[in-house]
Motif scaffolding. Structure first.
Motif, short mmCIF file in Angstrom:
data_model
loop_
_atom_site.label_atom_id
_atom_site.label_comp_id
_atom_site.label_asym_id
_atom_site.label_seq_id
_atom_site.Cartn_x
_atom_site.Cartn_y
_atom_site.Cartn_z
N PHE A 93 0.83 -1.20 0.00
CA PHE A 93 0.00 0.00 0.00
C PHE A 93 0.86 1.25 0.00
CE2 PHE A 93 -1.89 3.43 2.52
CZ PHE A 93 -3.01 3.72 1.74
N GLY A 94 1.93 1.24 0.82
CA GLY A 94 2.84 2.38 0.84
C GLY A 94 3.51 2.61 -0.50
N ALA A 95 3.92 1.52 -1.15
CA ALA A 95 4.53 1.65 -2.47
C ALA A 95 3.52 2.16 -3.49
CB ALA A 95 5.10 0.30 -2.91
N ALA A 96 2.29 1.62 -3.43
CA ALA A 96 1.25 2.07 -4.37
C ALA A 96 0.90 3.53 -4.16
CB ALA A 96 0.01 1.20 -4.20
N LEU A 102 10.97 4.24 1.51
CA LEU A 102 10.57 4.98 2.71
C LEU A 102 9.09 4.79 3.01
CD1 LEU A 102 11.32 6.95 4.96
CD2 LEU A 102 10.81 8.83 3.37
N SER A 103 8.26 4.91 2.00
CA SER A 103 6.82 4.76 2.19
C SER A 103 6.45 3.33 2.56
CB SER A 103 6.08 5.19 0.92
OG SER A 103 4.69 5.09 1.08
N ALA A 104 7.07 2.35 1.89
CA ALA A 104 6.80 0.94 2.21
C ALA A 104 7.21 0.63 3.64
CB ALA A 104 7.54 0.03 1.23
N PHE A 105 8.33 1.18 4.08
CA PHE A 105 8.80 0.94 5.45
C PHE A 105 7.85 1.54 6.48
CE2 PHE A 105 11.23 2.98 8.95
CZ PHE A 105 11.39 1.84 9.73
N ILE A 106 7.41 2.77 6.25
CA ILE A 106 6.55 3.45 7.21
C ILE A 106 5.24 2.68 7.40
CG2 ILE A 106 5.17 5.53 7.61
CD1 ILE A 106 7.43 7.13 6.27
#
Length: 375
Positions: free
Chosen positions: A125-128, A162-166
């Motif tokens: 979801f963060g990657a998308a 960064l977004s996927a990690f968060i």
């Protein structure tokens, strides 16, 4: 007195025998992984013999000593296409399997993994989110590059990680907070991970609905799971992340062994259990999320590898973590190779292979092992 000394000698010999057996398992897994990697580089729509593969490697490392293979296309295929994909599969397998083993130790639940805790769905979801909203928020900067340590990295790749990690870490924290409530069973923890995964899946569906054709194609690729994002730039980003994170958790292997005896025992031995759990989850979530940002949702590696390794070498995390990492890399590499060649030249997502393997594996544990390996 003599009987006591004899007993101590036998115990010492038995201990060293067990340790040698565990080391033998690690060495065997490493050799098999190396052998399979060389074979996988040569397998594909264009077959390259192992001798030519080794010649390509030798020429790349020592150009003055080893000549390149006679087939001029072999060097291009191996170095530009297949080797980055092999390395991405290995790195992702190491990260997911290590994350699964560490999460199971930290939360003291043999069924938790990046997949069951919703981390895979949250990371995707963060990657998308970056795929869809990145060009809108960052504009022309989104397509730019950043120079780090003399290597150019795309802004998109860094933002994806960064977004996927968060979001991946957010899912793990939510499950951890739920597990801290009173009278929460292991089954409730797994259900909480499933529900959180569904919530992020709903977010993914929303992003798919509002995205354009190009973004939608990228999101669908992420959801299926595959090694299509394999580039040397991706390897340059992921290799130090996975290596550093693995070293950090391996250094705390003794603490994981202690924690398996219970929180009270660990506290009495001077371990700050709360801080240890949070830092451990932070480290493995970072490694797993970073890999998932490039591969998409890949399930069951973090469950299968630790369980199989526990059958082989037991619960000593000094050996369990490296064994799980090697076996996870081997499982994902073999699965990706099958996905590449089973319907060649068409490639199917490796996530499909992992769902099939994972389903049969746990059916085996339930029906033949009577659930004892899941206890």
């Amino acid at each position: 007195m003599k009987n006591s000394e004899s007993s101590n000698t036998k115990t010492t010999r038995l201990y060293h025998t067990i340790q040698k057996r565990k080391l033998l398992v690690l060495v065997t897994l490493f050799i098999i992984l190396l052998f399979v990697s060389i074979l996988a580089v040569g397998i594909g729509s264009v077959y390259i013999p192992p001798g030519d593969v080794l010649a390509v490697f030798g020429h790349a490392l020592f150009p003055g000593t080893f000549a390149s293979p006679d087939d001029g296309m072999a060097d291009l295929i191996v170095m530009n296409y297949r080797l980055p994909r092999i390395l991405l599969a290995v790195l992702a397998g190491v990260a997911l399997a290590t994350a699964g083993a560490v999460m199971q130790g930290l939360l003291r639940n043999p069924l938790v993994s990046p997949f069951t805790l919703g981390l895979s769905s949250a990371s995707s979801f963060g990657a998308a989110l970056i795929i869809v909203l990145g060009p809108v928020i960052f504009g022309s900067l989104f397509a730019g590059t950043i120079l780090l340590a003399g290597v150019a990295f795309s802004v998109k790749s860094l933002l994806l990680i960064l977004s996927a990690f968060i979001f991946g870490l957010l899912s793990v924290i939510l499950v951890y907070l739920i597990s801290k409530t009173k009278h929460t069973s292991q089954a409730i923890m797994i259900l909480a991970g499933v529900v959180i995964g569904y919530l992020f899946q709903a977010g993914l569906l929303g992003l798919k609905y509002v995205s354009n054709d190009d973004a939608l194609r990228d999101i669908v690729t992420w959801l299926m799971g595959g090694m299509w994002g394999a580039t040397w730039q991706a390897i340059a980003i992921l290799f130090p992340i996975v290596l550093i994170c693995f070293i950090l958790v391996e250094r705390r292997a003794w603490d994981l062994n202690t924690l398996s005896s219970g929180d009270d025992v660990a506290k009495n031995l001077g371990i700050n259990v709360q801080r240890f759990r949070i830092s451990g989850l932070l480290i493995v979530s970072f490694a797993a999320s970073a890999c998932l940002a490039f591969t998409g949702i890949i399930g069951f590696v973090g469950l299968m590898a630790p369980h199989i390794c526990r059958m082989l070498i037991g619960n000593d995390y000094r050996y369990l973590l490296p064994a799980s990492a090697l076996l996870g890399a081997l499982i994902l590499l073999i699965s990706d190779t099958i996905a590449r060649v089973i319907f060649a030249p068409i490639e199917i997502p490796v996530g499909i292979i992992m769902y099939i393997l994972g389903g049969f594996f746990f059916l085996f544990l339930i029906t033949r092992g009577h659930g004892r390996y899941l206890a």
